[in-house]
Design a protein around this motif. Structure first.
Motif, PDB file in Angstrom:
ATOM      1  N   TRP A 105     -80.701  -2.883  32.440  1.00  0.00           N
ATOM      2  CA  TRP A 105     -79.667  -2.146  31.709  1.00  0.00           C
ATOM      3  C   TRP A 105     -79.025  -1.097  32.610  1.00  0.00           C
ATOM      4  CZ3 TRP A 105     -79.019   3.000  30.475  1.00  0.00           C
ATOM      5  CH2 TRP A 105     -77.985   3.279  29.590  1.00  0.00           C
ATOM      6  N   HIS A 162     -72.217   0.280  19.106  1.00  0.00           N
ATOM      7  CA  HIS A 162     -73.287  -0.289  19.920  1.00  0.00           C
ATOM      8  C   HIS A 162     -74.689   0.121  19.478  1.00  0.00           C
ATOM      9  CE1 HIS A 162     -73.048   3.670  21.844  1.00  0.00           C
ATOM     10  NE2 HIS A 162     -74.259   3.429  22.269  1.00  0.00           N
ATOM     11  N   LEU A 163     -74.836   1.243  18.824  1.00  0.00           N
ATOM     12  CA  LEU A 163     -76.183   1.696  18.479  1.00  0.00           C
ATOM     13  C   LEU A 163     -76.864   0.808  17.448  1.00  0.00           C
ATOM     14  CD1 LEU A 163     -76.312   3.322  15.525  1.00  0.00           C
ATOM     15  CD2 LEU A 163     -75.047   4.985  16.842  1.00  0.00           C
ATOM     16  N   GLN A 181     -80.070  -1.969  21.917  1.00  0.00           N
ATOM     17  CA  GLN A 181     -79.925  -0.509  21.913  1.00  0.00           C
ATOM     18  C   GLN A 181     -81.008   0.138  21.045  1.00  0.00           C
ATOM     19  OE1 GLN A 181     -77.570  -0.379  24.694  1.00  0.00           O
ATOM     20  NE2 GLN A 181     -77.341   1.534  23.622  1.00  0.00           N
ATOM     21  N   GLN A 182     -81.323  -0.491  19.935  1.00  0.00           N
ATOM     22  CA  GLN A 182     -82.364   0.055  19.061  1.00  0.00           C
ATOM     23  C   GLN A 182     -83.721   0.006  19.746  1.00  0.00           C
ATOM     24  OE1 GLN A 182     -81.897  -2.098  15.371  1.00  0.00           O
ATOM     25  NE2 GLN A 182     -80.216  -0.792  14.722  1.00  0.00           N
ATOM     26  N   ARG A 233     -75.213  -0.996  33.646  1.00  0.00           N
ATOM     27  CA  ARG A 233     -74.448   0.148  33.163  1.00  0.00           C
ATOM     28  C   ARG A 233     -73.757   0.907  34.287  1.00  0.00           C
ATOM     29  NH1 ARG A 233     -71.389   3.423  31.658  1.00  0.00           N
ATOM     30  NH2 ARG A 233     -71.754   5.136  30.220  1.00  0.00           N
TER      31      ARG A 233
END
Length: 62
Positions: free
Chosen positions: A53, A31-32, A37-38, A57
């Motif tokens: 998010w 996922h990174l 995510q970045q 989450r």
């Protein structure tokens, strides 16, 4: 119709190098590497995006 008479043969074990390469290749799906995510890691999300998010989450995971 599928036959119940077929058997699966176990795969031969990977060499240490082949195992390492196969494991490292899985990292591309982590996922990174996702642009969202970045952006989150760089602090580039808006407050609304970050709140969305967090809501997703912590309401969908157990």
């Amino acid at each position: 119709m599928l036959s119940n008479t077929s058997t699966l043969e176990p795969a031969a074990p990977l060499t240490q190098q082949a195992f390492k390469e196969a494991l490292m290749a899985k990292g591309q799906f982590y996922h990174l590497h996702h642009p969202f995510q970045q952006a989150m890691a760089k602090g580039e999300l808006s407050k609304t995006q970050l709140q969305g998010w967090v809501a997703n989450r912590f309401t969908t995971s157990s």
